[in-house]
Design a protein around this motif. Structure first.
Motif, PDB file in Angstrom:
ATOM      1  N   ILE A 159      -4.319  -3.044  -7.916  1.00 56.13           N
ATOM      2  CA  ILE A 159      -4.435  -3.983  -9.036  1.00 56.13           C
ATOM      3  C   ILE A 159      -3.417  -5.103  -8.859  1.00 56.13           C
ATOM      4  O   ILE A 159      -2.228  -4.848  -8.649  1.00 56.13           O
ATOM      5  N   THR A 160      -3.885  -6.326  -8.928  1.00 58.74           N
ATOM      6  CA  THR A 160      -3.000  -7.490  -8.913  1.00 58.74           C
ATOM      7  C   THR A 160      -2.957  -8.070 -10.319  1.00 58.74           C
ATOM      8  O   THR A 160      -3.992  -8.474 -10.862  1.00 58.74           O
ATOM      9  N   TYR A 161      -1.775  -8.060 -10.912  1.00 60.02           N
ATOM     10  CA  TYR A 161      -1.603  -8.637 -12.246  1.00 60.02           C
ATOM     11  C   TYR A 161      -1.133 -10.083 -12.119  1.00 60.02           C
ATOM     12  O   TYR A 161      -0.343 -10.412 -11.237  1.00 60.02           O
ATOM     13  N   ASN A 176      -0.392  -0.083  -7.276  1.00 61.97           N
ATOM     14  CA  ASN A 176      -1.371   0.818  -6.667  1.00 61.97           C
ATOM     15  C   ASN A 176      -1.680   1.980  -7.603  1.00 61.97           C
ATOM     16  O   ASN A 176      -0.790   2.551  -8.234  1.00 61.97           O
ATOM     17  N   SER A 177      -2.968   2.325  -7.680  1.00 66.40           N
ATOM     18  CA  SER A 177      -3.410   3.416  -8.531  1.00 66.40           C
ATOM     19  C   SER A 177      -4.610   4.077  -7.860  1.00 66.40           C
ATOM     20  O   SER A 177      -4.847   3.874  -6.663  1.00 66.40           O
ATOM     21  N   THR A 178      -5.363   4.869  -8.613  1.00 62.18           N
ATOM     22  CA  THR A 178      -6.590   5.478  -8.092  1.00 62.18           C
ATOM     23  C   THR A 178      -7.665   5.423  -9.163  1.00 62.18           C
ATOM     24  O   THR A 178      -7.374   5.428 -10.364  1.00 62.18           O
ATOM     25  N   TYR A 199      -8.788  -6.348  -9.432  1.00 54.10           N
ATOM     26  CA  TYR A 199      -8.671  -5.015  -8.843  1.00 54.10           C
ATOM     27  C   TYR A 199      -9.536  -4.932  -7.583  1.00 54.10           C
ATOM     28  O   TYR A 199     -10.576  -5.584  -7.467  1.00 54.10           O
ATOM     29  N   GLN A 200      -9.066  -4.136  -6.651  1.00 46.71           N
ATOM     30  CA  GLN A 200      -9.769  -3.932  -5.390  1.00 46.71           C
ATOM     31  C   GLN A 200      -9.854  -2.436  -5.105  1.00 46.71           C
ATOM     32  O   GLN A 200      -8.866  -1.706  -5.242  1.00 46.71           O
TER      33      GLN A 200
END
Length: 248
Positions: A159-161, A176-178, A199-200
């Motif tokens: 995720i880029t905020y 980074n997450s899942t 998000y990617q």
């Protein structure tokens, strides 16, 4: 030749006078401080007016009843503000040795001032410079978003905020997450007028964001929508002052 010489002297005297009239003996910090500051962002709280000549006025606003106190102020050690509002039986003599208020100060921008008590750093406050109209101020906003993910497998989620600085340029921070059956993410950012995310993740995750909520520093909802469609690698930006958003 004599007339030319006298003319040059007159010009130099005019330039010198103009310079004396426009230059200030105040330091940069003191110049920033001069003006009226309020303890409330909507200017309905207590106010402190710091005049260029070193005098000060404190107005205590108690449910609309204003009590005014006159005093003096001074900056010491570059970032320490001392103030003195004497009682009727007190003298200004050597007031710097026992000021009424003594605080460390820090400017977030030209219109926001953070103070902390000189003797107790845990005692802090924020003051806002009175202005009309006022430019956007940096403050904390929380952005929450949620949607669908893969029902059978987790995938890495980047995720880029996005948030903007004082000059309006967007700044980014990556987390980074899942993914899961549902995607539920949140972050608190300090921004002036824009906040958003991108998000990617793997296309196989079937991810899609459909709900976005933005809350201000008082935890009040300033934007909420649950019928969005933000796909993988798309950028959602909310414009706070315009109360509008874009998805690109």
């Amino acid at each position: 030749m004599k007339h030319i010489f006298l003319g040059l002297i007159a010009i130099l005297m005019m330039v010198g006078c103009s310079k004396d009239e426009t230059e200030s003996d105040l330091s940069e910090t003191e110049q920033w401080l001069v003006g009226t500051w309020n303890t409330s962002e909507d200017f309905t709280g207590n106010s402190y007016t710091y005049n260029e000549d070193g005098t000060a006025i404190y107005e205590n606003n108690h449910n609309g009843d204003i009590t005014m106190y006159e005093g003096v102020w001074e900056i010491i050690d570059d970032n320490v503000l001392i103030e003195f509002y004497p009682d009727s039986d007190e003298s200004y003599e050597n007031w710097q040795e026992n000021p009424t208020l003594k605080s460390y100060i820090e400017f977030t921008d030209d219109y926001t001032l953070h103070t902390s008590d000189f003797y107790d750093n845990s005692s802090t406050s924020t003051k806002y410079k009175e202005c009309d109209p006022c430019p956007p101020r940096a403050q904390e906003y929380t952005i929450n978003f949620s949607g669908f993910g893969s029902p059978v497998e987790q995938y890495p989620l980047e995720i880029t905020y996005y948030f903007d600085g004082e000059n309006g340029d967007l700044v980014s921070a990556t987390v980074n997450s899942t993914t899961n059956t549902d995607i539920i993410e949140s972050n608190t950012l300090t921004s002036y007028d824009k906040i958003g995310f991108k998000y990617q993740t793997s296309p196989e995750s079937q991810a899609e964001i459909n709900t976005v909520e933005v809350r201000d520093k008082n935890d009040e909802v300033i934007f909420s929508s649950s019928d969005l469609s933000v796909d993988i690698d798309q950028t959602f930006i909310y414009d706070i002052s315009d109360d509008s958003y874009s998805i690109n």
